[in-house]
Design an enzyme around this catalytic site. Structure first.
Site, PDB file in Angstrom:
ATOM      1  N   GLU A 105       1.111 -12.575  -3.326  1.00  0.00           N
ATOM      2  CA  GLU A 105       1.413 -12.921  -4.724  1.00  0.00           C
ATOM      3  C   GLU A 105       2.185 -14.231  -4.810  1.00  0.00           C
ATOM      4  O   GLU A 105       1.947 -15.049  -5.711  1.00  0.00           O
ATOM      5  CB  GLU A 105       2.193 -11.771  -5.375  1.00  0.00           C
ATOM      6  N   GLU A 125      -0.457  -2.290  -1.926  1.00  0.00           N
ATOM      7  CA  GLU A 125       0.488  -1.444  -2.655  1.00  0.00           C
ATOM      8  C   GLU A 125      -0.063  -0.064  -3.014  1.00  0.00           C
ATOM      9  O   GLU A 125       0.689   0.909  -3.109  1.00  0.00           O
ATOM     10  CB  GLU A 125       0.938  -2.154  -3.937  1.00  0.00           C
TER      11      GLU A 125
END
Length: 692
Positions: A105, A125
């Site tokens: 990210e 995740e």
């Protein structure tokens, strides 16, 4: 701060230095922002490169900060990405080795990204029951396309950087030195304006509505009890259907929703529990370890063959010892067949097949294994047999060799006493099938050397097992607890259940297999042998006689095509047995028990809370180092549902006072003595505390 700042000509280089994977902890995040401020304030700096030291660009969040205030302290990852993305000077992410989770990210927030081949790229995740929370679901579809991004986010599976080379994720693949290439690239784009931002890329996917609906239907069918995969689809859908800032808001709302789910809490607990299990309080991380370059296994049966495969899979030469050639030939044939089946599934190449088989040799003579660095016995579970084997190993094994027993219940200290080197003896309890099951109970004897313990834990990782340390007691952690679970299962049969009803109830709860299917798979005669020993050693413990009656009928399970269930030739599917059900009903009548209707809720509570109560005793006695170790044993060795976090964590989520209340209720029924709460459980419940 765990981020270094240096200037190379007109390029500032910010290097993340937070080993082992440059986790984005508060110090690292602050270091990035500090480095950005320095670079922006220096007129001589025209471009900025962000990279990671050591073995990763960044593996994402720093797990050491989970559930701590530092995880939410400013600058958060959102704030860091905002600083990077809004920079007036171009920022280049130089990616190598690993860019996962928050690390990816961060890279997506940079204006440019360069990478070397072989880097693992992922947003994993979902494996923790959550979704990327710092823009990953909004930015990744803009650079790799809707389908690729959705697959990566819903599965959490890493993709190699070279497979993404032709997407907008990478502006350049660098074959030589990464930093040389990254700095050269930064110099080339130093004057480029306007600076490209991933957020400005429009997702162009014809008929995205149809694709997203198809994805929802597919993921819903496959996600089972886990809510995160479907929420991942909704977050990615927002990247297509909403403006960027609105999509970020949707992502955040879904992330916060998932963080509170019991499934995510359980998965995160399991994640940390696995890492905690390898830490032994009185064995420092720098404890010298013994070298394991070769191994030996005593016994070529199902367990011995599976153990040998573990060594071969890890590239360790292993020699199997048997007493008779026919047993050796049978064992080696089984190993070959197992590898052939793996190869047919496309999970093993011919080269690896040949390599692994080549590492497995055999012998009928103890003298031939004397130079092995470790030997694991996998012989019959009887102390007299173990004594014969260990006395012989004491004679032939070289000094410093580790002598390990695969015993599942017997006293490791007693086994060690058969040798003149008890410091070299340890229990390594593999679970069947040993080449598949992840759990390895590492049983520490009273005199087991710390170096032997440290070496065994390191070996467990090398052979891709989850090592959990146990003290010495009858059955160690897993089998000592499963005995209480099995006792309750037997009592339920006497009171009104059938094997099928019990199995279905716990499988609906999430267990991979109910107690009676498990018994048929493992062999009901094994439990029978243990009970016969218990009748002599612990005559005060009561058991249902149904399991003994079953074995007296010769119904040992799948291996005899008859156990609690009937089996057809070549078919492992269990079929309810009228013969067995009639035997159970007759036994209830012989005991004068009026059979009753028993709810699934009672079945699950009695089985699971029996595990919990015995686990509390094990914890209090110091047999297990921590409650989460008990959870790891059950998650990796006994099919306990991962989304419930293990028996001790599950008890915490139910509330220990509620567990004790249920036990008090069952104590008023038959075999009430089994329901006396363990002192630790009673104390924690009274104090409003938890195991974990």
């Amino acid at each position: 701060m765990t981020a270094e700042y240096k200037v190379n000509g007109a390029v500032a280089v910010i290097t993340l230095t937070n080993p082992p994977v440059n986790g984005l902890g508060h110090s690292t995040r602050a270091g990035i922002v500090d480095g950005m401020k320095k670079a922006l304030a220096d007129d001589a700096v025209k471009a900025i490169v962000i990279t990671g030291a050591g073995k990763a660009f960044s593996g994402g969040a720093d797990i050491r900060e989970f559930n701590k205030p530092e995880a939410f302290a400013e600058p958060t990852l959102h704030s860091v990405i905002r600083v990077v993305e809004s920079s007036e000077k171009p920022v280049v992410a130089a990616i190598h080795s690993v860019a996962m989770g928050g690390g990816l990210e961060l890279a997506l927030g940079c204006h440019y990204r360069v990478a070397v081949p072989g880097a693992q790229i992922a947003l994993p995740e979902v494996k923790l029951g959550i979704l990327p929370g710092a823009g990953g679901t909004q930015r990744l579809p803009r650079v790799v396309g809707l389908e690729m991004a959705l697959n990566m986010i819903v599965s959490g599976t890493p993709v190699m950087s070279e497979k993404l080379a032709k997407t907008k994720l990478f502006d350049q693949m660098i074959d030589g030195d990464l930093m040389e290439g990254a700095i050269a690239f930064a110099n080339r784009v130093a004057d480029a304006r306007p600076l490209p931002k991933v957020r400005d890329i429009k997702i162009d996917y014809p008929n995205y509505e149809g694709f997203l609906q198809f994805s929802r239907n597919t993921v819903k069918a496959m996600a089972g009890p886990y809510p995160a995969p479907l929420k991942c689809v909704e977050a990615v859908a927002a990247a297509v259907t909403q403006k960027f800032d609105e999509g970020i808001k949707t992502e955040r709302e879904l992330f916060l929703e998932l963080v509170q789910t019991p499934e995510s809490k359980s998965l995160r607990h399991a994640f940390f529990a696995e890492r905690a299990a390898s830490k032994i309080p009185d064995v420092p991380a720098d404890t010298p370890m013994r070298e394991i370059k070769s191994a030996a296994v005593i016994g070529a049966g199902t367990m011995g063959g599976g153990i040998a495969m573990n060594f071969a899979n890890a590239g360790i030469p292993v020699k199997i010892l048997e007493m008779k050639q026919e047993a050796l030939d049978r064992g080696l044939a089984t190993i070959r067949k197992n590898y052939e089946n793996t190869m047919k599934k496309g999970k093993l190449t011919q080269e690896k097949f040949d390599q692994r088989l080549g590492l497995i040799t055999s012998t009928l003579n103890y003298e031939d294994i004397g130079q092995a660095d470790i030997v694991v016995e996998a012989v019959f579970e009887e102390m007299g047999v173990k004594e014969t084997v260990f006395k012989r190993l004491d004679e032939v094994m070289k000094p410093g060799a580790i002598l390990a027993s695969n015993t599942s219940t017997l006293n490791v200290d007693k086994i060690a006493s058969f040798t003149k080197r008890p410091q070299d003896v340890i229990g390594l309890h593999f679970f069947s099938p040993a080449n598949v099951m992840r759990l390895l109970e590492i049983v520490r004897g009273e005199k087991t050397g710390k170096d032997v313990l440290a070496t065994s834990m390191a070996l467990s990782k090398k052979i891709k097992k989850v090592g959990v340390v146990s003290g010495v007691c009858d059955g160690f952690i897993g089998n000592r607890m499963i005995e209480q679970y099995s006792r309750q299962a037997g009592f339920l049969l006497e009171e009104g259940c059938t094997p099928e009803q019990v199995d279905k109830a716990v499988e609906k709860f999430g267990f991979a297999m109910g107690p009676f299917r498990m018994g048929d798979l493992a062999g009901n005669d094994i439990g029978w042998a243990i009970r016969k020993r218990r009748y002599v050693e612990k005559p005060d413990i009561t058991y249902s006689k149904t399991a003994d009656l079953l074995c007296e009928m010769g119904r040992y399970g799948q291996k005899t095509s008859a156990g609690w269930y009937d089996y057809k030739p070549g078919d492992r599917k269990p079929y309810p047995s009228q013969l067995v059900n009639d035997m159970i009903i007759k036994h209830s009548a012989d005991l004068g028990i009026e059979r009753r209707k028993i709810s699934d809720e009672e079945i699950v509570e009695r089985l699971v809370f029996a595990l919990v109560n015995e686990g509390a005793k094990i914890l209090e006695e110091g047999i297990a180092l921590r409650a989460s170790d008990i959870d790891m044993v059950y998650l990796t060795g006994y099919g306990f549902p991962v989304f419930r976090g293990g028996p001790m964590f599950y008890a915490d989520t139910v509330g220990l006072p509620n567990v004790v209340m249920a036990m008090e209720k069952y104590a008023r029924g038959r075999h009430g003595e089994a329901w006396k709460p363990a002192p630790l459980l009673a104390r924690l419940a009274a104090e409003g505390k938890t195991f974990n």
